[in-house]
Write a protein that holds these residues in place. Structure first.
Motif, PDB file in Angstrom:
ATOM      1  N   VAL A  72      29.700  26.987  24.351  1.00  0.00           N
ATOM      2  CA  VAL A  72      30.897  26.429  23.923  1.00  0.00           C
ATOM      3  C   VAL A  72      31.693  26.046  25.126  1.00  0.00           C
ATOM      4  CG1 VAL A  72      32.969  26.854  22.544  1.00  0.00           C
ATOM      5  CG2 VAL A  72      30.846  27.566  21.506  1.00  0.00           C
ATOM      6  N   ALA A  73      31.915  26.868  26.052  1.00  0.00           N
ATOM      7  CA  ALA A  73      32.570  26.362  27.326  1.00  0.00           C
ATOM      8  C   ALA A  73      32.117  25.211  27.923  1.00  0.00           C
ATOM      9  CB  ALA A  73      32.576  27.731  28.169  1.00  0.00           C
ATOM     10  N   LYS A  74      30.900  25.070  28.039  1.00  0.00           N
ATOM     11  CA  LYS A  74      30.083  23.877  28.649  1.00  0.00           C
ATOM     12  C   LYS A  74      30.685  22.568  27.795  1.00  0.00           C
ATOM     13  CE  LYS A  74      25.855  25.546  28.685  1.00  0.00           C
ATOM     14  NZ  LYS A  74      24.222  25.475  29.179  1.00  0.00           N
ATOM     15  N   ALA A  75      30.675  22.851  26.509  1.00  0.00           N
ATOM     16  CA  ALA A  75      31.232  21.716  25.574  1.00  0.00           C
ATOM     17  C   ALA A  75      32.160  21.185  26.115  1.00  0.00           C
ATOM     18  CB  ALA A  75      30.967  22.162  24.049  1.00  0.00           C
ATOM     19  N   ILE A  76      33.299  21.921  26.291  1.00  0.00           N
ATOM     20  CA  ILE A  76      34.526  21.767  26.705  1.00  0.00           C
ATOM     21  C   ILE A  76      34.634  20.919  28.167  1.00  0.00           C
ATOM     22  CG2 ILE A  76      37.109  22.541  27.392  1.00  0.00           C
ATOM     23  CD1 ILE A  76      36.013  22.761  23.995  1.00  0.00           C
ATOM     24  N   VAL A  77      33.953  21.820  29.002  1.00  0.00           N
ATOM     25  CA  VAL A  77      34.146  21.397  30.473  1.00  0.00           C
ATOM     26  C   VAL A  77      33.134  20.185  30.548  1.00  0.00           C
ATOM     27  CG1 VAL A  77      33.446  21.974  32.680  1.00  0.00           C
ATOM     28  CG2 VAL A  77      34.564  23.624  31.356  1.00  0.00           C
ATOM     29  N   PHE A  78      32.056  19.968  30.293  1.00  0.00           N
ATOM     30  CA  PHE A  78      31.176  18.931  30.247  1.00  0.00           C
ATOM     31  C   PHE A  78      31.802  17.447  29.553  1.00  0.00           C
ATOM     32  CE2 PHE A  78      26.685  21.112  31.016  1.00  0.00           C
ATOM     33  CZ  PHE A  78      27.316  21.818  31.847  1.00  0.00           C
ATOM     34  N   GLU A  79      32.358  17.757  28.544  1.00  0.00           N
ATOM     35  CA  GLU A  79      33.197  16.438  28.061  1.00  0.00           C
ATOM     36  C   GLU A  79      34.123  15.972  28.895  1.00  0.00           C
ATOM     37  OE1 GLU A  79      36.231  15.144  24.784  1.00  0.00           O
ATOM     38  OE2 GLU A  79      35.022  16.867  24.014  1.00  0.00           O
ATOM     39  N   GLU A  80      34.745  16.891  29.579  1.00  0.00           N
ATOM     40  CA  GLU A  80      35.856  16.207  30.619  1.00  0.00           C
ATOM     41  C   GLU A  80      35.066  15.936  31.820  1.00  0.00           C
ATOM     42  OE1 GLU A  80      38.943  16.145  29.934  1.00  0.00           O
ATOM     43  OE2 GLU A  80      38.948  17.329  28.117  1.00  0.00           O
ATOM     44  N   ALA A  81      34.134  16.335  32.088  1.00  0.00           N
ATOM     45  CA  ALA A  81      33.492  15.834  33.304  1.00  0.00           C
ATOM     46  C   ALA A  81      32.653  14.244  32.982  1.00  0.00           C
ATOM     47  CB  ALA A  81      32.246  16.643  33.746  1.00  0.00           C
ATOM     48  N   GLY A  82      32.194  14.089  31.764  1.00  0.00           N
ATOM     49  CA  GLY A  82      31.812  12.897  31.344  1.00  0.00           C
ATOM     50  C   GLY A  82      32.808  11.826  31.271  1.00  0.00           C
ATOM     51  N   TYR A  83      33.886  11.946  31.217  1.00  0.00           N
ATOM     52  CA  TYR A  83      35.020  11.081  31.316  1.00  0.00           C
ATOM     53  C   TYR A  83      34.907   9.854  32.382  1.00  0.00           C
ATOM     54  CZ  TYR A  83      39.710   9.313  29.649  1.00  0.00           C
ATOM     55  OH  TYR A  83      40.911   8.701  29.363  1.00  0.00           O
ATOM     56  N   SER A  84      34.194  10.371  33.521  1.00  0.00           N
ATOM     57  CA  SER A  84      33.854   9.472  34.353  1.00  0.00           C
ATOM     58  C   SER A  84      32.472   9.538  34.585  1.00  0.00           C
ATOM     59  CB  SER A  84      34.517   9.767  35.918  1.00  0.00           C
ATOM     60  OG  SER A  84      34.093   8.962  36.935  1.00  0.00           O
ATOM     61  N   PRO A  85      31.550   8.182  34.972  1.00  0.00           N
ATOM     62  CA  PRO A  85      30.272   8.331  35.203  1.00  0.00           C
ATOM     63  C   PRO A  85      29.687   9.160  36.149  1.00  0.00           C
ATOM     64  CG  PRO A  85      31.199   5.915  34.734  1.00  0.00           C
ATOM     65  CD  PRO A  85      32.231   6.786  34.829  1.00  0.00           C
ATOM     66  N   LEU A  86      30.731   9.213  37.294  1.00  0.00           N
ATOM     67  CA  LEU A  86      30.593  10.226  38.497  1.00  0.00           C
ATOM     68  C   LEU A  86      30.712  11.588  38.195  1.00  0.00           C
ATOM     69  CD1 LEU A  86      31.710   7.820  41.431  1.00  0.00           C
ATOM     70  CD2 LEU A  86      29.426   8.116  40.607  1.00  0.00           C
ATOM     71  N   GLY A  87      31.457  11.966  37.048  1.00  0.00           N
ATOM     72  CA  GLY A  87      31.775  13.233  36.767  1.00  0.00           C
ATOM     73  C   GLY A  87      30.709  14.536  37.008  1.00  0.00           C
ATOM     74  N   PRO A  88      29.693  13.963  36.227  1.00  0.00           N
ATOM     75  CA  PRO A  88      28.614  15.122  36.087  1.00  0.00           C
ATOM     76  C   PRO A  88      27.966  15.247  37.415  1.00  0.00           C
ATOM     77  CG  PRO A  88      28.561  13.576  34.246  1.00  0.00           C
ATOM     78  CD  PRO A  88      29.597  13.111  34.993  1.00  0.00           C
ATOM     79  N   VAL A  89      27.896  13.964  38.461  1.00  0.00           N
ATOM     80  CA  VAL A  89      27.273  14.102  39.611  1.00  0.00           C
ATOM     81  C   VAL A  89      28.243  14.922  40.537  1.00  0.00           C
ATOM     82  CG1 VAL A  89      26.795  13.082  41.753  1.00  0.00           C
ATOM     83  CG2 VAL A  89      26.361  11.954  39.516  1.00  0.00           C
ATOM     84  N   ALA A  90      29.538  15.002  40.377  1.00  0.00           N
ATOM     85  CA  ALA A  90      30.330  15.747  41.358  1.00  0.00           C
ATOM     86  C   ALA A  90      30.377  17.192  40.853  1.00  0.00           C
ATOM     87  CB  ALA A  90      31.776  15.308  41.033  1.00  0.00           C
ATOM     88  N   LEU A  91      30.234  17.548  39.663  1.00  0.00           N
ATOM     89  CA  LEU A  91      30.273  19.004  39.151  1.00  0.00           C
ATOM     90  C   LEU A  91      28.862  19.635  39.112  1.00  0.00           C
ATOM     91  CD1 LEU A  91      32.889  18.406  38.270  1.00  0.00           C
ATOM     92  CD2 LEU A  91      32.417  20.023  36.249  1.00  0.00           C
ATOM     93  N   ASN A  92      27.833  18.733  39.666  1.00  0.00           N
ATOM     94  CA  ASN A  92      26.402  19.169  39.535  1.00  0.00           C
ATOM     95  C   ASN A  92      25.983  19.504  38.266  1.00  0.00           C
ATOM     96  OD1 ASN A  92      23.938  19.578  41.114  1.00  0.00           O
ATOM     97  ND2 ASN A  92      24.286  21.531  41.558  1.00  0.00           N
ATOM     98  N   ILE A  93      26.235  18.918  37.412  1.00  0.00           N
ATOM     99  CA  ILE A  93      25.825  19.269  35.773  1.00  0.00           C
ATOM    100  C   ILE A  93      25.179  18.012  35.215  1.00  0.00           C
ATOM    101  CG2 ILE A  93      27.593  20.815  35.289  1.00  0.00           C
ATOM    102  CD1 ILE A  93      29.347  18.515  33.833  1.00  0.00           C
ATOM    103  N   HIS A  94      24.788  17.188  36.172  1.00  0.00           N
ATOM    104  CA  HIS A  94      24.107  15.931  35.736  1.00  0.00           C
ATOM    105  C   HIS A  94      22.387  16.013  35.458  1.00  0.00           C
ATOM    106  CE1 HIS A  94      22.009  15.667  39.694  1.00  0.00           C
ATOM    107  NE2 HIS A  94      23.150  16.045  40.286  1.00  0.00           N
ATOM    108  N   ALA A  95      21.857  15.259  34.765  1.00  0.00           N
ATOM    109  CA  ALA A  95      20.454  15.401  34.290  1.00  0.00           C
ATOM    110  C   ALA A  95      19.711  14.719  35.522  1.00  0.00           C
ATOM    111  CB  ALA A  95      19.957  14.682  32.993  1.00  0.00           C
ATOM    112  N   PRO A  96      18.257  15.639  35.909  1.00  0.00           N
ATOM    113  CA  PRO A  96      17.768  16.443  35.205  1.00  0.00           C
ATOM    114  C   PRO A  96      18.147  17.831  35.725  1.00  0.00           C
ATOM    115  CG  PRO A  96      16.254  15.718  36.838  1.00  0.00           C
ATOM    116  CD  PRO A  96      17.504  14.784  37.015  1.00  0.00           C
ATOM    117  N   ASP A  97      19.080  17.759  36.805  1.00  0.00           N
ATOM    118  CA  ASP A  97      19.342  19.320  37.450  1.00  0.00           C
ATOM    119  C   ASP A  97      19.855  20.206  36.531  1.00  0.00           C
ATOM    120  OD1 ASP A  97      18.357  18.071  39.759  1.00  0.00           O
ATOM    121  OD2 ASP A  97      20.151  17.742  40.538  1.00  0.00           O
ATOM    122  N   GLU A  98      20.827  19.901  35.602  1.00  0.00           N
ATOM    123  CA  GLU A  98      21.569  20.800  34.685  1.00  0.00           C
ATOM    124  C   GLU A  98      20.493  21.490  33.795  1.00  0.00           C
ATOM    125  OE1 GLU A  98      22.538  22.371  30.886  1.00  0.00           O
ATOM    126  OE2 GLU A  98      21.682  20.114  31.020  1.00  0.00           O
ATOM    127  N   GLY A  99      19.412  20.728  33.388  1.00  0.00           N
ATOM    128  CA  GLY A  99      18.333  21.370  32.350  1.00  0.00           C
ATOM    129  C   GLY A  99      17.542  22.067  33.048  1.00  0.00           C
TER     130      GLY A  99
END
Length: 390
Positions: A72-99
């Motif tokens: 549930v916490a990931k749902a909150i934080v990951f949505e905020e990160a996804g607001y920019s195409p570079l957000g998941p890259v910055a937080l190191n939560i992008h595919a495929p590394d996150e999985g």
């Protein structure tokens, strides 16, 4: 379910939102990115920013240096990160590394975690996940897996071809799914610089948000020691489910943030752009599209939060994640498509990030299981009376 978010999670949400707005979005026009995604140099700069902000790899275990977020916490934080195409890259939560981080945390040995997982969590390394194959190999149907692993003394020889391997170019290590001689499947860890790994080509694709793009690989007598088997021999398909259900859901979280960004831009434009004597948004045709966006975003968020809650109860959530994936992929596509329409001529140009989000989000209806495959699976379970109506 209790939809009230605790104060600490609200604070983390606000912190992530501010970080994306103040430190990540300014990088969106950085020239160190092309049709195959941001360069590794740009990725490293973004990772440095997230590390300084205390937001790097927040889903990883505290032992590894993360925040050990619940689903549930990931749902909150990951949505905020996804607001920019570079957000998941910055937080190191992008595919495929996150999985891969989630999978290795569950399955890898302590030696494998020290060698591969820890640098991945710290943002010092990238990985790839080599499962999908060109025809006639496996795509949505894993039983068609053709890459083989043959025992040779204390090693295994891997032969086959993989494609649409996200992040393969420049990855430090990979996880390979291969068929054993008895027909079962096994996962293998490998450094990507080993002899026998041939990067055949980069694939041109609609999306451009993944570091390393999407590659095609060939394994030619790739020798992997038995110590680099991930988990147990013959359990590759089972481990794929450990990885795929949560990773499928995190895609939904990130793309929800992207669609919300497009919607915000469309709303601002509809408020300020005049046409036929009044603001664009006051025309019913446009206002209705924005209202439909709001409802689609709401439904996706509820589906994602519910599936995250199910996972937090310790359940597999395969059915819930399939439903959430189809709901999200199709509803978010509708949202972004409407945003392009509201923006009119501006929507088909690079003057806003909406055009980029439009290209990036379209493949989501295909990867991690096309909508049709998830529907087929859900229907089969219903007809076999293995699934109660929700």
């Amino acid at each position: 379910m209790n939809f009230t978010l605790p104060d600490e999670l609200l604070a983390l949400q606000a912190k992530t939102r501010d970080f994306i707005a103040e430190q990540v979005i300014p990088f969106e026009n950085d020239p160190r990115q092309n049709s195959h995604g941001p360069s590794d140099a740009l990725r490293q700069d973004l990772v440095l920013c997230a590390r300084a902000a205390g937001l790097l790899t927040p889903h990883a275990s505290r032992e590894m240096g993360g925040l050990e977020l619940s689903h549930v916490a990931k749902a909150i934080v990951f949505e905020e990160a996804g607001y920019s195409p570079l957000g998941p890259v910055a937080l190191n939560i992008h595919a495929p590394d996150e999985g891969n981080i989630h999978l290795m945390d569950v399955v890898a040995t302590e030696a494998q975690k020290d060698r591969w997982l820890r640098p991945l969590v710290q943002g010092h390394a990238r990985s790839c996940f080599a499962m999908t194959e060109p025809a006639p190999g496996s795509g949505s149907d894993p039983s068609m897996l053709r890459t083989t692993a043959t025992r040779d003394g204390d090693d295994y020889l891997i032969n086959g071809r993989k494609w649409l391997i996200t992040g393969a170019e420049g990855a430090d290590f990979g996880i390979i799914m291969a068929r054993m001689e008895d027909g079962t499947a096994t996962m293998f860890l490998t450094d990507m610089k080993r002899d026998g790994i041939i990067h055949e080509r980069q694939l041109d694709s609609l999306d451009s948000c993944f570091t390393g793009g999407h590659g095609q690989l060939r394994f030619d007598n790739l020798r992997i020691p038995a110590s680099d088997v991930l988990g147990e021999i013959g359990k590759g398909f089972r481990y794929a489910q450990v990885r795929l259900a949560p990773a499928r859901l995190t895609h939904c979280m990130r793309w929800l943030g992207a669609a919300r960004r497009a919607h915000d831009i469309a709303c601002d434009y509809a408020r300020t752009r005049d046409a036929f004597g009044k603001p664009l948004g006051e025309h019913q045709g446009v206002g209705f599209m924005l209202a439909d966006n709001m409802m689609d975003l709401h439904v996706v968020r509820l589906a994602v939060w519910h599936c995250a809650w199910v996972l937090d109860q310790g359940r597999r959530a395969n059915v819930d994640s399939s439903m959430a994936k189809v709901i999200s992929a199709e509803a978010l596509w509708r949202v972004v498509d409407r945003c392009v329409q509201v923006l009119g001529g501006r929507g088909v140009t690079g003057d806003t990030v909406v055009e980029r989000i439009f290209r990036d989000i379209r493949p989501f209806r295909i990867y991690d299981g096309p909508s049709e495959v998830h529907r087929m699976s859900l229907a089969k379970k219903l007809l076999d009376q293995r699934l109660e109506a929700h």
